[in-house]
Design an enzyme around this catalytic site. Structure first.
Site, mmCIF file in Angstrom:
data_model
loop_
_atom_site.group_PDB
_atom_site.id
_atom_site.type_symbol
_atom_site.label_atom_id
_atom_site.label_comp_id
_atom_site.label_asym_id
_atom_site.label_seq_id
_atom_site.Cartn_x
_atom_site.Cartn_y
_atom_site.Cartn_z
ATOM 1 N N ASP A 1 1.100 5.272 1.787
ATOM 2 C CA ASP A 1 0.578 5.788 3.043
ATOM 3 C C ASP A 1 -0.385 6.953 2.902
ATOM 4 O O ASP A 1 -1.188 7.201 3.785
ATOM 5 C CB ASP A 1 1.730 6.198 3.969
ATOM 6 C CG ASP A 1 2.422 4.969 4.546
ATOM 7 O OD1 ASP A 1 1.786 3.899 4.561
ATOM 8 O OD2 ASP A 1 3.579 5.080 4.970
ATOM 9 N N HIS B 1 4.680 0.098 -0.453
ATOM 10 C CA HIS B 1 5.515 -0.808 0.347
ATOM 11 C C HIS B 1 4.659 -1.838 1.066
ATOM 12 O O HIS B 1 3.441 -1.675 1.178
ATOM 13 C CB HIS B 1 6.326 -0.013 1.362
ATOM 14 C CG HIS B 1 5.475 0.852 2.251
ATOM 15 N ND1 HIS B 1 5.043 2.102 1.870
ATOM 16 C CD2 HIS B 1 4.943 0.634 3.472
ATOM 17 C CE1 HIS B 1 4.295 2.620 2.823
ATOM 18 N NE2 HIS B 1 4.205 1.746 3.821
ATOM 19 N N HIS C 1 0.860 -1.183 0.000
ATOM 20 C CA HIS C 1 0.000 0.000 0.000
ATOM 21 C C HIS C 1 0.895 1.230 0.000
ATOM 22 O O HIS C 1 2.104 1.116 0.190
ATOM 23 C CB HIS C 1 -0.864 0.014 1.259
ATOM 24 C CG HIS C 1 -0.044 0.145 2.504
ATOM 25 N ND1 HIS C 1 0.625 -0.913 3.062
ATOM 26 C CD2 HIS C 1 0.253 1.230 3.267
ATOM 27 C CE1 HIS C 1 1.284 -0.508 4.126
ATOM 28 N NE2 HIS C 1 1.088 0.786 4.279
ATOM 29 N N ARG D 1 7.909 -10.145 15.381
ATOM 30 C CA ARG D 1 8.589 -9.016 14.762
ATOM 31 C C ARG D 1 8.013 -7.749 15.357
ATOM 32 O O ARG D 1 6.809 -7.491 15.257
ATOM 33 C CB ARG D 1 8.319 -9.067 13.264
ATOM 34 C CG ARG D 1 8.803 -7.896 12.443
ATOM 35 C CD ARG D 1 8.120 -8.010 11.085
ATOM 36 N NE ARG D 1 8.726 -7.221 10.033
ATOM 37 C CZ ARG D 1 8.375 -5.968 9.746
ATOM 38 N NH1 ARG D 1 7.482 -5.355 10.476
ATOM 39 N NH2 ARG D 1 8.932 -5.329 8.730
#
Ligand code: NAG
Ligand code: NAG
Ligand code: NAG
Length: 770
Positions: A595, A665, A593, A675
């Site tokens: 931002d 990204h 997507h 993570r």
């Protein structure tokens, strides 16, 4: 004899009971008591009041419905008076009306203790119930008194209607891990039978289990007609003087009857949309009722039940007589079954009747639209044009054209203004894209590892050493790694505000996580508040605050911005692979997507408009660890497929980039381990400076004022573990609103499903054989 007198006596008893029937306690006051009890922390009372509020609302609804249906039946039936009796017909007509009104008054008096119009509630309260807020309160109360299974059901019920509600989602995740909680506890207590059956039907259908899907679709239809009858009967309410001052309302007999009746018919028509809407969704499923027959005809065909396939195809064609595919299917089925036999099968009678009535209503409504200007928005797409008066159609067409022209003009104007503003603000930025980077990194330990060129793009940077190993560890103490208790406090801290879950318009957009991963997040303000309560180390929360500002200054400086960057949103997020190890994961942990614009990968476009966060200008992600598998960060082209650069997360590494179309990204799936990263979004527009950040600034000032810099003293502020935080109106602009309901199925939204529904392939081979 004894029996006889006994039954008389019993009757009398019943009568007396009815005469003195206690008034149903109004649910608005019950709801109110529930909310008040909640703020006193009186959980038993919350449960009593909220349960009763829900029950009494349902009772009221039930009684209303049953009285209306009963009185409709008992007073229906036209008398056979000769037509030329004229006004006497009016009398008999009104006699029937009065009979019915009297019947209703009697019925409701007996059942509720007063006429149901006595129980009118305001739209705000109705909204609370539609949003299922009572379950939000109940959930906490049940949890507090250790009725976990009930808490789970309440949480699930609430979440179904509020899929954007992050905290409830976290609670549900938490419940899932709790001992003694079963899959079957996650029940939707407000599920509508027709919708539930339909969803089950579609699920089996999608799995190509025709035999299993048929009974569900048939049951769904049965339930649909029950729900429809109920929904329609609830429309016979008082006249809504919307827009009129009722004191000034002076319509004559026929006009006022017309006004009221048209309103009721409008309401009845809107049952189509109401019944087709799933909880938590804004939009109804299109062509909901007809689609049942679309699914069914194909399912029956798959079962080689051609009789039923013909029936369902013909029923579908009642709605859409010109549907090409369905007509072809019918030809096919007819050929298999034999012309003779097929011609004897007709469409379903209940649907014929349904359509006939609906068309009559629409005709009247369009007439009222044309004659009195009472607007009518047809909820159906199958309405034939012939129902709409020509004059109205022409008028509407003209209006639409005018509206379109105005919209376009306004749009152009807005665009011009936007362009002007943007040119002004972005002028310098755009001009020097590419040059405008490489500024000083300000901090000694920070080093640039890759610039835009190395990252195969523009306005991108990767730096290392933004925080130390020790600081990473310190920040990780804010995550769910602490323990279940710490996690529950995160989960329970903020969600209780009934009004706090206005989503951010991301419904239906990509989810920030996949069902394969667990997902936890905490904002700076949340962390500080938790620190203040000693539920997480205050030092970690302070560090979190400090670190976010360090990143902000770093990005501001490296990209040589001549205006300050403001926080738009910051979030510490951990994603864990749920199983120890997952083979063959192909999904992305975070879909590709951009931002500040809506990425349309097929069209290679990124559109900068609501609901994207168009005001976001720079983004940064600071990694806290690297000891997991998968989870690499990627930049892609606008197609969301071609990966241009890949970055491996590690403690202290930061990826910074401009938030626009130049930087789509995503994140590869995390296949093992957890993570954790701090995600930050910045804006150059001070008007979008995040409110939560200002609150965090204040809290920091309060906690660490010069005379009280000793960190250890902060955490001694004693709070009992018991107290769930009373609802602080949480103002966080919900980045987390992006969650979509993993369980929900989008019916017919994907073209592939539709294609599938549309029927058997009519290839030449089959045709010649026939
Ligand atoms: C088709 O389905 C109906 C309803 O389920 C059933 O009554 C009928 O026997 C079936 N016919 C055939 C030929 O299977
Ligand atoms: C945060 O920054 C302030 C001011 O620079 C400093 O005094 C404080 O020790 C820092 N706190 C932590 C936990 O790093
Ligand atoms: C940039 O592209 C080159 C050539 O395709 C590739 O070898 C390199 O790994 C890319 N850079 C990153 C950081 O992935």
């Amino acid at each position: 004899m004894a029996l006889y007198s006994l039954s008389i006596w019993f009757l009398l008893l019943l009568l007396r009971d009815n005469l003195f029937a206690a008034r149903l306690e109004p649910y608005d006051s019950l709801y109110d008591s529930g909310v008040q009890a909640y703020y006193r922390g009186d959980w038993q009372s919350v449960i009593l009041s909220m349960e009763k509020a829900l029950l009494n609302r349902e009772l009221l609804r039930r009684h209303r419905i049953s009285c209306r249906i009963q009185c409709d039946r008992s007073t229906a039936g036209f008398t056979d008076l000769p037509l030329d009796w004229g006004p006497v017909q009016d009398l008999t007509f009104f006699q029937r009306l009065m009979d019915r009104a009297a019947c209703l008054r009697r019925c409701e008096g007996e059942k509720i203790g007063a006429q149901s119009t006595y129980y009118l509630t305001g739209p705000e309260l109705e909204l609370e119930f539609t949003k299922r807020s009572p379950y939000n309160y109940l959930q906490v109360a049940y949890f507090k008194v250790h009725k976990i299974n009930k808490a789970v059901a309440a949480a699930h019920t609430f979440y179904m209607a509020n899929p954007d509600h992050m905290e409830m989602r976290q609670n549900l995740e938490y419940y899932k891990m709790m001992e003694g909680v079963k899959e079957s506890d996650f029940r939707d207590l407000e599920a509508k039978p027709h919708m539930q059956e339909f969803r089950l039907g579609v699920r089996h259908y999608t799995d190509e289990e025709s035999a299993l899907c048929i009974p569900h679709f048939e049951k769904a239809l049965e339930e649909y007609f029950i729900a429809n009858l109920e929904c329609r009967s609830l429309c016979d309410g008082p006249y809504d003087y919307d827009g009129y001052n009722y004191m000034d309302y002076n319509a004559d007999l026929f006009q006022s009857i017309t006004d009221h009746y048209v309103q009721v018919m409008n309401c009845r028509q809107s049952c189509v949309s109401e019944l087709a809407t799933q909880p938590g969704r804004d939009k109804p499923i299109e062509d909901f009722l007809p689609s049942h027959f679309n699914y069914l005809q194909f399912a029956y065909y798959s079962m080689e039940n051609y009789t039923k396939a013909v029936e369902c195809a013909k029923t579908y064609l009642l709605f859409f007589p010109d549907d090409e595919v369905m007509n072809q299917n019918l030809v096919y089925y007819t050929a298999v079954l034999g012309e003779q036999e097929a011609s004897l099968i007709s469409a379903r009678e209940d649907i014929k009747a349904y359509i006939r009535r609906s068309l009559l209503e629409k005709e009247l409504l369009y007439f009222a639209y044309d004659a009195f200007g009472i607007a009518f928005v047809d909820p159906d797409k199958w309405t034939p044009d012939t129902v709409i008066p020509t004059r109205l159609m022409e008028k509407q067409k003209a209006e639409r054209e005018t509206a379109a022209r105005i919209t376009e003009e306004i749009g152009n104007l807005m665009k011009e203004i936007e362009n002007l503003v943007e040119e002004k603000s972005k002028e310098s930025l755009d001009l020097s894209m590419g040059i405008r980077e490489g500024g000083p990194v300000l901090f000694d330990d920070v080093s640039v590892v890759m610039n835009s060129k190395a990252l195969n793009g523009s306005q991108r940077v990767v730096t290392d050493g933004v925080i130390s190993e020790e600081e990473c560890r310190e920040l990780l103490r804010l995550t769910n790694k602490c323990n279940a208790k710490c996690f529950i406090s995160i989960g329970f801290l903020f969600y209780v505000t009934a009004a706090a879950f206005a989503g951010d318009g991301y419904r239906g957009a990509n989810s920030p996580h996949t069902p394969n991963e667990k997902f936890y997040g905490v904002t700076v303000l949340k962390a500080l508040k938790l620190g203040q309560e000693a539920k997480v180390p205050l030092r970690s929360a302070y560090l979190y605050y400090n670190v976010t500002d360090k990143v902000r200054r770093l990005v501001e400086s490296y990209f040589r911005l001549d205006k300050p960057l403001y926080f738009s949103y910051s979030h510490l997020v951990c994603r864990s692979a749920i199983d120890e190890k997952q083979e063959d994961r192909k999904d992305l942990s975070h879909p590709v997507h951009a931002d500040n614009c809506i990425l349309n990968a097929e069209a290679n476009m990124c559109i900068k408009e609501h609901p994207a966060y168009t005001f976001r200008d720079y983004s940064a992600i600071l990694y806290l660890n690297g000891d997991f598998e998968g989870g690499n960060f990627i930049f892609t082209e606008l197609d969301a497929k071609t990966v241009t650069a890949e970055v491996r997360p590690q403690c202290g590494r930061m990826v910074g980039f401009s938030s626009g179309a130049e930087n789509p990204h995503g994140v590869y799936a995390v296949t093992k381990g957890q993570r954790c990263a701090v995600a930050l979004w910045f804006t150059l527009d001070p008007r979008h400076n995040e409110r939560e950040r200002v609150q965090a600034d204040d809290l920091i000032k309060m906690l660490f004022s010069p005379e009280d810099t000793d960190l250890s003293s902060g955490k001694t502020k004693d709070t009992t573990d018991e107290g769930v935080q009373k609802a602080t109106p949480s103002t966080h602009s919900d980045e987390t609103g992006k969650i979509t309901d993993a369980e929900s199925i989008t019916v017919q939204s994907s073209d592939s499903t539709l294609e599938h529904v549309l029927g058997p392939p009519l290839d030449s081979e089959v045709k010649t054989e026939l």
